[in-house]
Each structure stands twice: as structure tokens, then as C-alpha cells.
Design an enzyme around this catalytic site. Structure first.
Site, PDB file in Angstrom:
ATOM      1  N   LYS A  34       4.867   2.721  19.290  1.00  0.00           N
ATOM      2  CA  LYS A  34       5.892   2.154  20.182  1.00  0.00           C
ATOM      3  C   LYS A  34       7.281   2.718  19.929  1.00  0.00           C
ATOM      4  O   LYS A  34       8.193   2.530  20.744  1.00  0.00           O
ATOM      5  CB  LYS A  34       5.920   0.635  20.040  1.00  0.00           C
ATOM      6  CG  LYS A  34       6.326   0.121  18.666  1.00  0.00           C
ATOM      7  CD  LYS A  34       6.273  -1.404  18.633  1.00  0.00           C
ATOM      8  CE  LYS A  34       6.627  -1.947  17.256  1.00  0.00           C
ATOM      9  NZ  LYS A  34       6.553  -3.427  17.199  1.00  0.00           N
ATOM     10  N   GLY A  39       6.504   5.229  10.966  1.00  0.00           N
ATOM     11  CA  GLY A  39       6.575   3.810  10.637  1.00  0.00           C
ATOM     12  C   GLY A  39       7.821   3.414   9.874  1.00  0.00           C
ATOM     13  O   GLY A  39       8.815   4.142   9.810  1.00  0.00           O
ATOM     14  N   THR A  40       7.757   2.236   9.267  1.00  0.00           N
ATOM     15  CA  THR A  40       8.885   1.721   8.493  1.00  0.00           C
ATOM     16  C   THR A  40       9.240   2.652   7.351  1.00  0.00           C
ATOM     17  O   THR A  40      10.415   2.916   7.088  1.00  0.00           O
ATOM     18  CB  THR A  40       8.549   0.320   7.948  1.00  0.00           C
ATOM     19  OG1 THR A  40       8.391  -0.588   9.050  1.00  0.00           O
ATOM     20  CG2 THR A  40       9.652  -0.192   7.041  1.00  0.00           C
ATOM     21  N   GLY A 175      17.886 -12.023  -1.799  1.00  0.00           N
ATOM     22  CA  GLY A 175      16.564 -11.523  -2.140  1.00  0.00           C
ATOM     23  C   GLY A 175      16.638 -10.443  -3.196  1.00  0.00           C
ATOM     24  O   GLY A 175      17.298  -9.427  -2.998  1.00  0.00           O
ATOM     25  N   ASP A 301       0.274  -2.563   6.046  1.00  0.00           N
ATOM     26  CA  ASP A 301       1.001  -3.822   5.871  1.00  0.00           C
ATOM     27  C   ASP A 301       0.414  -4.977   6.671  1.00  0.00           C
ATOM     28  O   ASP A 301       0.525  -6.130   6.262  1.00  0.00           O
ATOM     29  CB  ASP A 301       2.467  -3.636   6.299  1.00  0.00           C
ATOM     30  CG  ASP A 301       3.291  -2.902   5.257  1.00  0.00           C
ATOM     31  OD1 ASP A 301       2.712  -2.429   4.256  1.00  0.00           O
ATOM     32  OD2 ASP A 301       4.519  -2.775   5.451  1.00  0.00           O
ATOM     33  N   HIS A 435       6.612  19.301 -25.077  1.00  0.00           N
ATOM     34  CA  HIS A 435       7.793  18.773 -25.754  1.00  0.00           C
ATOM     35  C   HIS A 435       8.967  19.712 -25.525  1.00  0.00           C
ATOM     36  O   HIS A 435       8.808  20.934 -25.622  1.00  0.00           O
ATOM     37  CB  HIS A 435       7.526  18.645 -27.256  1.00  0.00           C
ATOM     38  CG  HIS A 435       8.735  18.218 -28.034  1.00  0.00           C
ATOM     39  ND1 HIS A 435       9.141  16.907 -28.097  1.00  0.00           N
ATOM     40  CD2 HIS A 435       9.631  18.943 -28.769  1.00  0.00           C
ATOM     41  CE1 HIS A 435      10.240  16.840 -28.842  1.00  0.00           C
ATOM     42  NE2 HIS A 435      10.553  18.062 -29.267  1.00  0.00           N
TER      43      HIS A 435
END
Length: 460
Positions: A34, A39-40, A175, A301, A435
Site C-alpha cells: 500500500k 515496510g516499517t 516509553g 509483525d 587479537h
């Protein structure tokens, strides 16, 4: 009427991966979107926030430059218009790339609101499409709480704050989850006065307590004001915005971000909304990603299983495989979670609290290695944080790994891989790591869980 093997509703991480995988398996596939594919995650979430956080990281580097003999006055200003423009450029690159991938795999793309008409029919743009199997990948949308004053124009969702062109002097965030913490970190580095309000007793309540404590300490040093165990009662329009909380706490801000999680977007269900089984408001799907209607699958989701883009990738791929005749399970036991603050937070497996609830304190061992004892971290000027490994004593099974550090999101993949392969902690501790590297800290934490780390003082 066009007929397809698979019809996918939603072009986010679950949807576009499902469409491509279905096409790779020989299916004739149509994808309905749409808005813009991606997407998000690509358009309003993961990627946009990371561009802002990269800006924060650059500021952090500027501030550290003097330690390395690079003379500068550490002065800077943030042009939010340019920051948003850069974000939009990167988003467009990625969404265009997804569209190109779909095209290269001969996936038909139909733009518009798509809804189910029956078990095999989808309506989009006043046209009907038939499919043998349908995949619901409608994603999620921002969630708002019904509190007085939330309609104030200065109260923004996570979608809207990513497009503001003026930096707020004062930003209140309601939040303390992933979105709130990431936006809070970025804007604090941008020199907004950030205040965070969280109803739970700590930030990132779903993560290990040690990570929450470390992040709250870091945020305090950044000047972020934190109110936990605090609930918002109303928002008034005084002085921009006044957030009124229980216990007499009030926070004045120019902008307020509502970041209290996301809820599933169920518009795609159409007239089948009452026929498709739901749990906790999400579309119910089993391990094969099937709904209660045999030829209809759901992924991402919209299922509420794991609201992460990388989980959506796996769910979408599994759904497509099974729609094309497969019989695969989507196992989400070892899904890593990352929060891209500075330092970053990353976890896979169980938290210490959950492990103790299941096995008891006597059955587990905890190893912890601080980045201040890691050569690469010290040389890089990033000594903050730790790697924490939780091990079952009897089998040396790695039950959980939790990392707080500037390379946490990259490091967690090694832990995830070893846990998926069921490699025990004693074998992980013996793997030779280059390392100096940040990842040595994971090896050392595994060794510490067994009380054999050579780079930590001997335990008494």
C-alpha cells in the site's frame, strides 16, 4: 482475473523475502504493497534510526578526538533538515534495491490497499486476484495510549519524529523500549534535553537487568533524565507540552515522542477478520506459519511472534517454502535482539532472571568479561560495557549471552551461531580469536563462566 501460486500482502521484511523465495521455488507470485516496499524497517524504523545514530556516533568520535592528539574545539551544530535528507536518500537506495530484487525475480507488484475477499481471493484497487496460497505480511503500526492531550500537534509517533526538520531543545520520550532508547540516545548527542518516562521499573525491561542498569548509567552521563515506574496521566499544551505523570512528576518539553510499542495492522484480513484466528490481537500462526485456514499463512509483525526484521525474514521465507509444498518449521529460539544505542545492547537466549526461574541458581554459572580489560576496546577509546554468558553447569550449555558495548550488535552473531550449533561453553572458550579484537571478550566470558579465564583475576 489473474491467478497466482502465491499472493503476498505487505512488502516489508517478511513480505518481500517471502515473495522472492516463492519465486525462486518456481512460483508465480504477486506482492501487494500500500505504500513503499521495505515496510516499517526500511522506511520508518531500523534504517532511518540508524542514520540518526550514525550522526550521534560521529559526534562521539569528535568529542574523543583530543585523546588521540587530534586537536579540535569539539564544537558542532546539527542541521536536522540535512540529517533527514540524508536519511531519505539512504532509505530510497534500499527500497529501490528491494523493488529491483522483486522485479529480477519476476514478482508482480501491485500498489494499493489489499484485503481478503475469501480464502483464495484478494481485492486491490477495485480488481480481484486469485491465488492458491495467501501470505499475510501486513506488519505493524504505531501504538498510542488513550490519554488526555495525546492529540497535541507536538506529540509525535516514531514515524513522525524521523521527519522533523528542527531539533527540539527539550524532548520527552514516553516509553523506554527499543525505539525510545535509540531516539533518546541520538537526540541527546544532538544536544536536545531528553527526558525518558517508562512505566516499568527499568529501561529495556525485556533485556537482562545488567544491560538495563548499564544503559541507564550511560544515559545519566549523557544528561538524559530517566523516570521509571512512572505512568503518564495527561499531556497539556502549556509551554509547548507538559507531560503530567503519577506521583506528581511533570516534564516540560517542546516535543513528545510516544514510543510504547507497535500493534499489528490487520486491515488486510478484510471480511475474513472474524474467521482467521487471533491471539492477543495478533494473527495466530503455528511453527509452519500456517493460520487456521490451511492455505493462508502469516509472517512478521502481524503474528506477534518476534517483532524484529530478521525474525520476519525467516518467517517469510518459511511461509513461502511451505506454501510451495514444503514442511519446514520456523524456530525462533535463538533470535538475537539488538538496541543501537551508544554503547549498543545485544542479547540472545535467556536472561539471568529467566534462567534462574527455570533451572535455579545452583544449576547455572555466569561468566562476565569487561571491555575495559579488552585491548581493542581500550585502543579504540570504547572501554564501556561487558559480555555476559550464562551457562548450564551440567552440560556447559550456553543458555544466554548479553553484551553491552560499542560493537555488541556485530558480536552477538557469533554467540547466536554457536548456540544454534549447540556448541558448549568449554568448546567456545577454546576457539582461537584474532587479537586484538572486540570478540575476544566473548571467548573470555565463556572461560570466566568455567572459572578459567586467564585475563581476569582468579575468583576467590
Amino acid at each position: 482475473m489473474d491467478n497466482y501460486d502465491i499472493a503476498v500482502i505487505g512488502g516489508g521484511p517478511a513480505g518481500y523475502v517471502a515473495a522472492i523465495k516463492g519465486a525462486q521455488l518456481g512460483g508465480h507470485v504477486v506482492l501487494f504493497e500500500k505504500d513503499t516496499v521495505g515496510g516499517t524497517c526500511l522506511n520508518r524504523g531500523c534504517i532511518p534510526t540508524k542514520t540518526f545514530l550514525k550522526g550521534a556516533e560521529i559526534i562521539h568520535t569528535i568529542q574523543m578526538a583530543g585523546n588521540y592528539g587530534i586537536e579540535n574545539d569539539s564544537s558542532f551544530s546539527v542541521d536536522m533538515g540535512k540529517a533527514v535528507k540524508n536519511k531519505n536518500h539512504i532509505v530510497k537506495q534500499l527500497t529501490s534495491g528491494v523493488a529491483a530484487l522483486l522485479k529480477s525475480n519476476a514478482v508482480d507488484i501491485c500498489y494499493g490497499e489489499a484485503v481478503l475477499v475469501d480464502e483464495h481471493t484478494i481485492e486491490c484497487g477495485n480488481k480481484l486476484y486469485k491465488a492458491e496460497n495467501i501470505l499475510l505480511c501486513g506488519g505493524s503500526k504505531t501504538n498510542k495510549i488513550p490519554i488526555p492531550g495525546i492529540e497535541n500537534a507536538n506529540v509525535l509517533t516514531s514515524d513522525e519524529i524521523l521527519d522533523i526538520t528542527e531539533l527540539p531543545k527539550r524532548l520527552a520520550i514516553i516509553g523506554g523500549g527499543v525505539i525510545g532508547c535509540e531516539i533518546g540516545a541520538a537526540f541527546a548527542y544532538y544536544r536536545s534535553k531528553v527526558t525518558m518516562i517508562e512505566a516499568e521499573e527499568r529501561l529495556l525491561p525485556f533485556m537482562d537487568k545488567d544491560i538495563s542498569a548499564a544503559l541507564e548509567e550511560t544515559f545519566g552521563k549523557l544528561g538524559i533524565e530517566i523516570h521509571t515506574s512512572t505512568k503518564v496521566e495527561s499531556i497539556s499544551a502549556e509551554k509547548g507540552c507538559r507531560v503530567i505523570c503519577n506521583g506528581g512528576t511533570t516534564v516540560e518539553a517542546d516535543k513528545v515522542l510516544i514510543s510504547i510499542g507497535r500493534k499489528p495492522d490487520l486491515n488486510c484480513l478484510g471480511i475474513l477478520k472474524n474467521r482467521i484466528q487471533q491471539e492477543r490481537g495478533f494473527v495466530a500462526a503455528d511453527e509452519y506459519m500456517r493460520t487456521n485456514i490451511p492455505n493462508i499463512y502469516a509472517a512478521g509483525d502481524i503474528t506477534g511472534k518476534s517483532m524484529l526484521a530478521h525474525s520476519a525474514f525467516k518467517m517469510g521465507e518459511t511461509a513461502a517454502r511451505n506454501a510451495m509444498g514444503g514442511n519446514e518449521k520456523c524456530l525462533l529460539k535463538t533470535v538475537p535482539s539488538c538496541v543501537y544505542t551508544l554503547p549498543e545492547c545485544a542479547s540472545v537466549g535467556l536472561t539471568e532472571q529467566k534462567v534462574k526461574e527455570i533451572y535455579g541458581s545452583e544449576e547455572i554459572a555466569i561468566g562476565k568479561f569487561p571491555f575495559r580489560a579488552n585491548g581493542r576496546s581500550l585502543a579504540s577509546g570504547t572501554p564501556e560495557g561487558f559480555v555476559k554468558v550464562i551457562v548450564h553447569k551440567q552440560y556447559n550449555e550456553i543458555l544466554g549471552v548479553h553484551i553491552f558495548g560499542f560493537s555488541a550488535a556485530e558480536m552477538i552473531s557469533e554467540a547466536t551461531s554457536l548456540m544454534c550449533a549447540e556448541i558448549p561453553a568449554d568448546e567456545a572458550a577454546e576457539i582461537i580469536h584474532a587479537h586484538p579484537t572486540f570478540s575476544e571478550a566473548f571467548m573470555e566470558a565463556c572461560a570466566d563462566a568455567l572459572n578459567v579465564s586467564v585475563h581476569l583475576p582468579k575468583k576467590k
